[in-house]
Design an enzyme around this catalytic site. Structure first.
Site, mmCIF file in Angstrom:
data_model
loop_
_atom_site.group_PDB
_atom_site.id
_atom_site.type_symbol
_atom_site.label_atom_id
_atom_site.label_comp_id
_atom_site.label_asym_id
_atom_site.label_seq_id
_atom_site.Cartn_x
_atom_site.Cartn_y
_atom_site.Cartn_z
ATOM 1 N N LYS A 34 42.327 40.960 46.423
ATOM 2 C CA LYS A 34 43.284 41.120 45.314
ATOM 3 C C LYS A 34 43.279 42.555 44.794
ATOM 4 O O LYS A 34 44.322 43.117 44.506
ATOM 5 C CB LYS A 34 42.964 40.151 44.159
ATOM 6 C CG LYS A 34 43.081 38.680 44.525
ATOM 7 C CD LYS A 34 43.038 37.772 43.293
ATOM 8 C CE LYS A 34 41.721 37.838 42.543
ATOM 9 N NZ LYS A 34 40.569 37.317 43.302
ATOM 10 N N ARG B 131 42.610 32.690 35.091
ATOM 11 C CA ARG B 131 41.663 32.071 36.013
ATOM 12 C C ARG B 131 41.424 30.602 35.671
ATOM 13 O O ARG B 131 40.668 29.927 36.360
ATOM 14 C CB ARG B 131 40.345 32.814 35.879
ATOM 15 C CG ARG B 131 39.852 33.439 37.190
ATOM 16 C CD ARG B 131 38.605 34.169 36.822
ATOM 17 N NE ARG B 131 37.831 34.668 37.870
ATOM 18 C CZ ARG B 131 37.812 35.944 38.252
ATOM 19 N NH1 ARG B 131 38.670 36.805 37.750
ATOM 20 N NH2 ARG B 131 36.952 36.336 39.150
ATOM 21 N N ARG C 82 29.842 43.889 51.060
ATOM 22 C CA ARG C 82 30.463 44.809 50.096
ATOM 23 C C ARG C 82 29.393 45.637 49.380
ATOM 24 O O ARG C 82 28.358 45.102 48.962
ATOM 25 C CB ARG C 82 31.262 43.974 49.100
ATOM 26 C CG ARG C 82 32.229 44.760 48.283
ATOM 27 C CD ARG C 82 33.421 43.912 47.955
ATOM 28 N NE ARG C 82 33.166 43.061 46.789
ATOM 29 C CZ ARG C 82 34.125 42.380 46.159
ATOM 30 N NH1 ARG C 82 35.377 42.431 46.598
ATOM 31 N NH2 ARG C 82 33.836 41.631 45.128
ATOM 32 N N ARG D 183 26.730 44.499 44.295
ATOM 33 C CA ARG D 183 26.937 43.918 42.958
ATOM 34 C C ARG D 183 26.123 42.632 42.856
ATOM 35 O O ARG D 183 26.081 41.861 43.810
ATOM 36 C CB ARG D 183 28.427 43.589 42.776
ATOM 37 C CG ARG D 183 29.171 44.591 41.917
ATOM 38 C CD ARG D 183 30.662 44.413 42.016
ATOM 39 N NE ARG D 183 31.125 43.058 41.632
ATOM 40 C CZ ARG D 183 32.401 42.683 41.609
ATOM 41 N NH1 ARG D 183 33.349 43.554 41.914
ATOM 42 N NH2 ARG D 183 32.750 41.467 41.274
ATOM 43 N N ARG E 254 30.533 31.302 42.748
ATOM 44 C CA ARG E 254 31.864 31.789 42.349
ATOM 45 C C ARG E 254 32.962 31.019 43.087
ATOM 46 O O ARG E 254 34.020 30.734 42.524
ATOM 47 C CB ARG E 254 31.990 33.289 42.622
ATOM 48 C CG ARG E 254 31.136 34.108 41.666
ATOM 49 C CD ARG E 254 31.086 35.557 42.082
ATOM 50 N NE ARG E 254 32.328 36.266 41.812
ATOM 51 C CZ ARG E 254 32.595 37.474 42.301
ATOM 52 N NH1 ARG E 254 31.728 38.088 43.074
ATOM 53 N NH2 ARG E 254 33.721 38.070 42.000
HETATM 54 P P1 AMP Z 1 36.307 39.728 39.303
HETATM 55 O O1 AMP Z 1 35.972 41.162 39.471
HETATM 56 O O2 AMP Z 1 37.750 39.478 38.983
HETATM 57 O O3 AMP Z 1 35.847 38.881 40.479
HETATM 58 O O4 AMP Z 1 35.503 39.204 38.020
HETATM 59 C C1 AMP Z 1 34.103 39.288 37.954
HETATM 60 C C2 AMP Z 1 33.575 38.339 36.889
HETATM 61 O O5 AMP Z 1 34.147 38.661 35.615
HETATM 62 C C3 AMP Z 1 33.898 36.866 37.099
HETATM 63 O O6 AMP Z 1 32.984 36.223 37.975
HETATM 64 C C4 AMP Z 1 33.786 36.341 35.655
HETATM 65 O O7 AMP Z 1 32.420 36.226 35.261
HETATM 66 C C5 AMP Z 1 34.378 37.488 34.846
HETATM 67 N N1 AMP Z 1 35.859 37.335 34.704
HETATM 68 C C6 AMP Z 1 36.825 38.163 35.196
HETATM 69 N N2 AMP Z 1 38.048 37.724 34.869
HETATM 70 C C7 AMP Z 1 37.875 36.587 34.163
HETATM 71 C C8 AMP Z 1 38.765 35.643 33.576
HETATM 72 N N3 AMP Z 1 40.101 35.777 33.652
HETATM 73 N N4 AMP Z 1 38.215 34.582 32.911
HETATM 74 C C9 AMP Z 1 36.887 34.423 32.810
HETATM 75 N N5 AMP Z 1 35.987 35.254 33.370
HETATM 76 C C10 AMP Z 1 36.466 36.333 34.034
#
Ligand code: AMP
Length: 214
Positions: free
Chosen positions: A13, A88, A123, A156, A167
């Site tokens: 994404k 989400r 990654r 990470r 996840r």
């Molecule tokens: P991402 O980089 O989008 O994969 O987000 C990393 C982490 O940030 C996720 O595993 C969640 O812990 C938190 N996070 C990001 N976006 C959201 C969202 N829209 N709602 C809740 N938690 C989020």
């Protein structure tokens, strides 16, 4: 143009977001990046989010909705935006409806779990700049070192295999219902819904997205 990118973690994404935002000249709103910035800046939001993010679980809807609604008030969002990693959950999507933020296009990037696990296990990131690498698909010039600064790359916390599985489960239980939510909206002609195979090379995926949008 108001776009939502949907797809599991590791679907690509972020890469597609950059290409589309460049093309349509709209801001890239990545809630994951905003939270990582808040952690770096040691704000209250960052302190609250860090432990949840390290475990791979979601930040509460109320918290994230406020972050997004505040971000949407900024000038650069008036001509449109692209959401990456938001909404989400169903309550997050409904919160957008509640504040009357319509979405024009939802792009779902579909990638099977095995591919995601391989992508995420390899990654690596340069923490200070956020530059991303992959040990197999996009390696740095020198093993484990950032190309620009020569500093060490790290994995990470939430890309570690146990957390990736968590996840993916959270994606399945909390985010997948959004597919039906938006497909239903597309049947009522409230959004355009595009589903794509995300296992192709990033340039091929973006070419397909742009073709569908046009
Ligand atoms: P991402 O980089 O989008 O994969 O987000 C990393 C982490 O940030 C996720 O595993 C969640 O812990 C938190 N996070 C990001 N976006 C959201 C969202 N829209 N709602 C809740 N938690 C989020």
């Amino acid at each position: 143009m108001r776009i939502v990118l949907l797809g599991p973690p590791g679907a690509g994404k972020g890469t597609q977001a950059e290409i589309l935002c460049d093309k349509f000249n709209i801001p890239h709103i990545s809630t994951g990046n905003m939270l990582r910035d808040a952690i770096k800046a040691k704000t209250d939001l960052g302190n609250q989010a860090k432990e949840l993010m390290d475990r791979g679980v979601l930040v509460p809807d109320k918290v994230i909705v406020k972050v997004v609604v505040d971000r949407l008030k900024e000038d650069d969002c008036q001509k449109g935006f692209l959401f990456d990693g938001f909404p989400r959950t169903i309550p997050q999507a409904k919160a957008l409806d509640k504040v009357s933020v319509p979405i024009d296009i939802v792009v779902e990037i579909d990638v099977p779990d095995e591919v995601i696990i391989e992508r995420m296990a390899g990654r690596r990131v340069h923490l200070n700049s956020g530059r991303n690498y992959h040990i197999k698909f996009n390696p740095p010039a020198i093993d484990n070192l950032d190309d620009v600064t020569g500093e060490l790359l790290v994995q990470r916390e939430d890309d570690k295999p146990g957390t990736v599985k968590e996840r993916l489960e959270i994606y399945r239980s909390q985010t997948l219902p959004l597919i039906d939510f938006y497909v239903e909206k597309s049947q009522k002609k409230e959004v355009n819904y595009i589903r794509l195979d995300g296992t192709f090379l990033p340039e091929e995926v973006s070419e397909r997205i742009l073709k569908e949008i046009n």
